[in-house]
Design a protein around this motif. Structure first.
Motif, short mmCIF file in Angstrom:
data_model
loop_
_atom_site.label_atom_id
_atom_site.label_comp_id
_atom_site.label_asym_id
_atom_site.label_seq_id
_atom_site.Cartn_x
_atom_site.Cartn_y
_atom_site.Cartn_z
N PRO A 259 11.34 4.35 7.45
CA PRO A 259 11.83 3.28 8.32
C PRO A 259 10.78 2.20 8.52
CG PRO A 259 11.13 5.15 9.63
CD PRO A 259 11.04 5.59 8.20
N ALA A 260 11.24 0.99 8.85
CA ALA A 260 10.30 -0.09 9.17
C ALA A 260 9.71 0.16 10.56
CB ALA A 260 11.03 -1.42 9.14
N PRO A 261 8.40 -0.16 10.73
CA PRO A 261 7.47 -0.65 9.71
C PRO A 261 6.99 0.46 8.79
CG PRO A 261 6.36 -0.41 11.82
CD PRO A 261 7.80 -0.10 12.08
N LYS A 262 6.90 0.15 7.50
CA LYS A 262 6.50 1.15 6.52
C LYS A 262 5.02 1.50 6.70
CE LYS A 262 9.91 -0.19 3.04
NZ LYS A 262 10.72 1.02 3.22
N ARG A 263 4.71 2.76 6.37
CA ARG A 263 3.32 3.22 6.46
C ARG A 263 2.48 2.57 5.37
NH1 ARG A 263 2.45 7.83 4.90
NH2 ARG A 263 4.46 8.17 3.89
N LEU A 264 1.22 2.30 5.70
CA LEU A 264 0.31 1.64 4.78
C LEU A 264 -1.00 2.41 4.73
CD1 LEU A 264 0.25 -1.07 3.09
CD2 LEU A 264 -1.14 -1.99 4.95
N ARG A 265 -1.55 2.54 3.53
CA ARG A 265 -2.88 3.11 3.34
C ARG A 265 -3.75 2.05 2.66
NH1 ARG A 265 -4.74 7.75 -0.96
NH2 ARG A 265 -6.83 8.11 -0.14
#
Length: 389
Positions: A259-265
């Motif tokens: 789901p938004a917001p998408k996870r970021l690495r």
């Protein structure tokens, strides 16, 4: 039925060995005992102590201590294989006991304890956040919120049961850790990003499961207007460095499905501690001005991921009245905060004009609300960032 005729099929024990306490979950399946301790081991001292306490023999072999089992019994399931039936038991316990009587329901506490006992030490942050939100809803006796979270838990349980070895987007969203890796997940739903500028527009701590909270940071892409999130265990490693606010010049990053917001690495990045007016003005171009469309976006997200949906947005209101943001057509969002954020926003607004406001969307009794995190204000012709949360 007498006690001699009873059969123990599932138990969760709190075991202390040499001053270290772990939870041990045991289950009898197909005439074989399966045991896992909260440190992730199936053959450690806590498991052996729990087996001995229940009078279950431990057989020694070439691979060390193991549980006595019938010949040709199946191998112990991984925590991921055990998760689906335990989630189903949790939902059943809550439905039977009722949300309003949660605090007096030992079956609910036992079901939650059994789930937590099988999770690996690097607890997947999706399920940690969902369990934290569920505990919060139950403690507040919020029937509507609890029902939505149970809907999400049920969908995950069904998908785990039916997907076999396939890692679906829903499973990946729930079970990937902060860096997107759990052994069983592989490279599911991973997309590479490069050469981006990301403005941090919010950060804070959220409720996780009972052992750890979650630290979340929200990052606005200055190219697309997409908001991403970084999630970490509040006491864990791997956080990106730098104060808030800050601008990140990203050479390489990975985003993950869900789901938004998408996870970021973030893999390669440079921190710019000072946020200039050009950046703040550019961010305002992505602020939402049509609240009806914003409310529709929230409802769609909630339908897709009822237990995980927590959209984060920038809004540009026509005016602010009595703790609400109102757009040009008269649609409104309630403003919320847990630590005086709304009052701080009132004070800021009293002495400066507001260009945009950033926060996390939620709902209360059918009303869409914005949990405020930050704002961009114009004071004496100059723009500045105000951190509210």
């Amino acid at each position: 039925m007498s006690a001699a005729e009873a059969t123990i099929r599932r138990a969760t024990l709190e075991v202390e060995v040499d001053g270290v306490t772990e939870l041990v979950a045991l289950a009898l399946r197909d005439d074989a005992w399966i045991a896992t301790s909260s440190d992730g081991r199936t053959d450690g001292p806590h498991v052996r102590a729990a087996l001995q306490a229940l009078g279950i023999a431990v057989e020694a072999g070439e691979e060390g201590e193991r549980i006595s089992r019938v010949p040709d019994a199946p191998r112990p399931q991984s925590w991921l294989q055990q998760l689906a039936p335990l989630l189903e038991e949790l939902v059943t316990a809550i439905v039977r006991g009722g949300v309003r009587d949660f605090r007096e329901s030992p079956s609910v506490s036992e079901a939650l304890g059994a789930i937590e006992a099988i999770l690996p030490k690097a607890v997947p942050l999706g399920i940690a956040r969902a369990l934290g939100r569920l505990r919060e809803a139950l403690s507040q006796r919020d029937v509507e919120k609890a029902a939505r979270l149970l809907d999400g838990v049920t969908r995950l349980s069904q998908e785990l049961s039916s997907s076999g070895e396939t890692i679906t987007p829903r499973i990946a969203a729930w079970l990937a850790s902060h860096d997107g890796t759990v052994a069983e997940l592989g490279r599911a739903s991973r997309v590479s990003l490069s050469d981006r500028q990301l403005l941090e527009v919010g950060r804070g701590r959220l409720v996780g499961h009972e052992r750890r909270g979650i630290e979340r940071r929200h990052l606005l892409c200055m190219r697309s207007g997409t908001v991403y999130r970084e999630d970490f265990e509040a006491s864990g490693e791997g956080r990106t460095a730098g104060p808030s606010p800050r601008l990140l010049r990203v050479g390489l990053a990975e985003s993950f499905g869900g789901p938004a917001p998408k996870r970021l690495r973030l893999l390669q990045y440079e921190v710019v501690p000072r946020v200039d007016e050009t950046t703040l003005k550019r961010a305002g171009e992505f602020a939402r001005r049509d609240f009806a469309a914003l409310i529709d976006l929230y409802r769609k997200s909630k339908r897709s991921f009822p237990a995980l949906a927590e959209p984060f947005v920038l809004v540009a209101a026509e005016r602010y009245v009595d703790g609400s943001a109102i757009d040009r057509e008269g649609h409104w969002l309630g403003l919320r905060g847990k630590g005086g954020e709304v009052e701080r926003f009132r004070q800021v607004r009293a002495r400066a004009g507001v260009r945009w406001l950033a926060g996390r969307l939620s709902d209360e009794e059918g009303v869409i609300v914005l949990w405020v995190h930050s704002a961009c204000v114009e004071d004496a012709g100059a723009l500045r960032f105000e951190r509210l949360h």
